[in-house]
Design an enzyme around this catalytic site. Structure first.
Site, PDB file in Angstrom:
ATOM      1  N   HIS A 131       0.823  -1.225   0.000  1.00  0.00           N
ATOM      2  CA  HIS A 131       0.000   0.000   0.000  1.00  0.00           C
ATOM      3  C   HIS A 131       0.845   1.257   0.000  1.00  0.00           C
ATOM      4  CE1 HIS A 131      -3.719  -2.189   0.813  1.00  0.00           C
ATOM      5  NE2 HIS A 131      -4.325  -1.047   0.538  1.00  0.00           N
ATOM      6  N   ASP A 187      -0.434  -7.532   1.360  1.00  0.00           N
ATOM      7  CA  ASP A 187       0.067  -6.171   1.485  1.00  0.00           C
ATOM      8  C   ASP A 187       1.539  -6.182   1.881  1.00  0.00           C
ATOM      9  OD1 ASP A 187      -0.843  -3.178   3.386  1.00  0.00           O
ATOM     10  OD2 ASP A 187       0.190  -3.458   1.473  1.00  0.00           O
ATOM     11  N   SER A 205       2.729   2.050   8.560  1.00  0.00           N
ATOM     12  CA  SER A 205       2.558   0.950   7.580  1.00  0.00           C
ATOM     13  C   SER A 205       3.904   0.529   7.029  1.00  0.00           C
ATOM     14  CB  SER A 205       1.662   1.405   6.432  1.00  0.00           C
ATOM     15  OG  SER A 205       0.362   1.700   6.920  1.00  0.00           O
TER      16      SER A 205
HETATM   17  N1  LIG Z   1      -3.430  -0.016  13.372  1.00  0.00           N
HETATM   18  C1  LIG Z   1      -4.195   0.706  12.427  1.00  0.00           C
HETATM   19  C2  LIG Z   1      -3.420   1.414  11.369  1.00  0.00           C
HETATM   20  C3  LIG Z   1      -2.120   1.031  11.001  1.00  0.00           C
HETATM   21  C4  LIG Z   1      -1.455   1.762   9.991  1.00  0.00           C
HETATM   22  C5  LIG Z   1      -2.080   2.849   9.364  1.00  0.00           C
HETATM   23  C6  LIG Z   1      -3.379   3.205   9.766  1.00  0.00           C
HETATM   24  N2  LIG Z   1      -4.087   4.282   9.236  1.00  0.00           N
HETATM   25  C7  LIG Z   1      -3.798   4.928   8.086  1.00  0.00           C
HETATM   26  O1  LIG Z   1      -2.869   4.622   7.382  1.00  0.00           O
HETATM   27  C8  LIG Z   1      -4.669   6.066   7.691  1.00  0.00           C
HETATM   28  C9  LIG Z   1      -4.889   6.275   6.324  1.00  0.00           C
HETATM   29  C10 LIG Z   1      -5.676   7.335   5.922  1.00  0.00           C
HETATM   30  C11 LIG Z   1      -6.242   8.216   6.843  1.00  0.00           C
HETATM   31  C12 LIG Z   1      -6.010   7.996   8.193  1.00  0.00           C
HETATM   32  N3  LIG Z   1      -6.440   8.696   9.291  1.00  0.00           N
HETATM   33  C13 LIG Z   1      -5.963   8.072  10.377  1.00  0.00           C
HETATM   34  C14 LIG Z   1      -6.242   8.574  11.742  1.00  0.00           C
HETATM   35  N4  LIG Z   1      -6.058   7.759  12.808  1.00  0.00           N
HETATM   36  O2  LIG Z   1      -6.628   9.716  11.865  1.00  0.00           O
HETATM   37  C15 LIG Z   1      -5.222   6.973  10.027  1.00  0.00           C
HETATM   38  C16 LIG Z   1      -5.248   6.929   8.621  1.00  0.00           C
HETATM   39  C17 LIG Z   1      -4.028   2.487  10.767  1.00  0.00           C
END
Ligand SMILES: NCc1cccc(NC(=O)c2cccc3[nH]c(C(N)=O)cc23)c1
Length: 227
Positions: free
Chosen positions: A41, A88, A182
């Protein structure tokens, strides 16, 4: 990383920051001298722009003796599913072999395809946001998370049967991985068992456990690429 703390500098010398024009986009980790593992991703998050890989860093901005930005020779990922969390995984070949030193080291990944027992304490690290308001840390953060069984994680209130045998779940109550983490490794007993996926994108909500790609489910593919 939500609910974590700054790591002791350079105690996770396998950590990588994937960057576009000097901006941290995703995490990753060194699995061989010329190879970094991350999440498929992340390529989309980079709008398929040219990116670089920063190794040897604790602070993203400050000068540090073994920080080095590497170019990318090529990338490979197992699947083509862009909309789901399936497959992913991303392998990045660096333009040259990384110079290994006390701040740049390889991390072993799990090769035995067995589930990590529920309750196992694992650790995730990254330069992702540290609050839902989106605060970006300059220094590497880490947090310890317990593993949740696939059976519990697949309950309707959680991920409702979306978690395949190639994924694993970790608790997300307050402590969680988040945007920008990520591609980073989920490390259990010193071995990389998982790779952070954005999953449901929410962070720190106990109803949506963190989803991680199980590396051991892809050992055949990884070995074929590294060969
Ligand atoms: N373990 C869960 C986890 C792990 C890795 C990445 C994410 N999330 C995001 O990549 C993401 C993407 C887009 C808008 C977003 N807004 C928010 C936020 N918390 O405001 C996260 C995101 C969540």
């Amino acid at each position: 990383i939500l609910g974590g703390r700054e790591t002791t500098p350079h105690l996770k010398p396998y950590m990588a920051s994937l960057q576009v024009h000097g901006k941290h986009i995703c995490g990753g980790f060194l699995i061989a001298e010329q190879w970094v593992m991350s999440a498929a991703h992340c390529l989309e998050d980079m709008d398929n722009a040219t990116f670089h890989v920063l190794l040897g860093a604790h602070s993203l901005k400050e000068h540090e003796p073994h920080k080095h930005l590497y170019g990318v020779l090529g990338t490979s990922s197992p699947g083509s599913s862009h909309d789901t969390n399936h497959d992913d995984l991303l392998l990045i070949q660096l333009e040259e072999r990384a110079h290994l030193n006390q701040d740049v080291q390889v991390l072993a990944f799990q090769r035995v395809d067995q589930d990590v027992p529920a309750g196992t304490k694992c650790e995730v690290a990254g330069w992702g946001i540290t609050s839902n308001t989106g605060r970006h840390p300059d220094k590497l953060q880490a947090v310890e998370l317990p593993i949740i069984s696939r059976e519990v994680c697949n309950r309707r209130i959680h991920h409702d049967n979306e978690i395949t045998e190639k994924m694993l779940c970790a608790d997300s109550r307050k402590k969680d991985s988040c945007k920008g983490d990520s591609g980073g490794p989920l490390v259990c007993h010193g071995v990389a068992e998982g790779v952070v996926t954005s999953g449901s994108r929410v962070c720190g909500n106990w109803k949506k456990p963190g989803i991680y790609t199980r590396i051991s489910a892809y050992v055949g593919w990884i070995d074929s690429i590294l060969a």
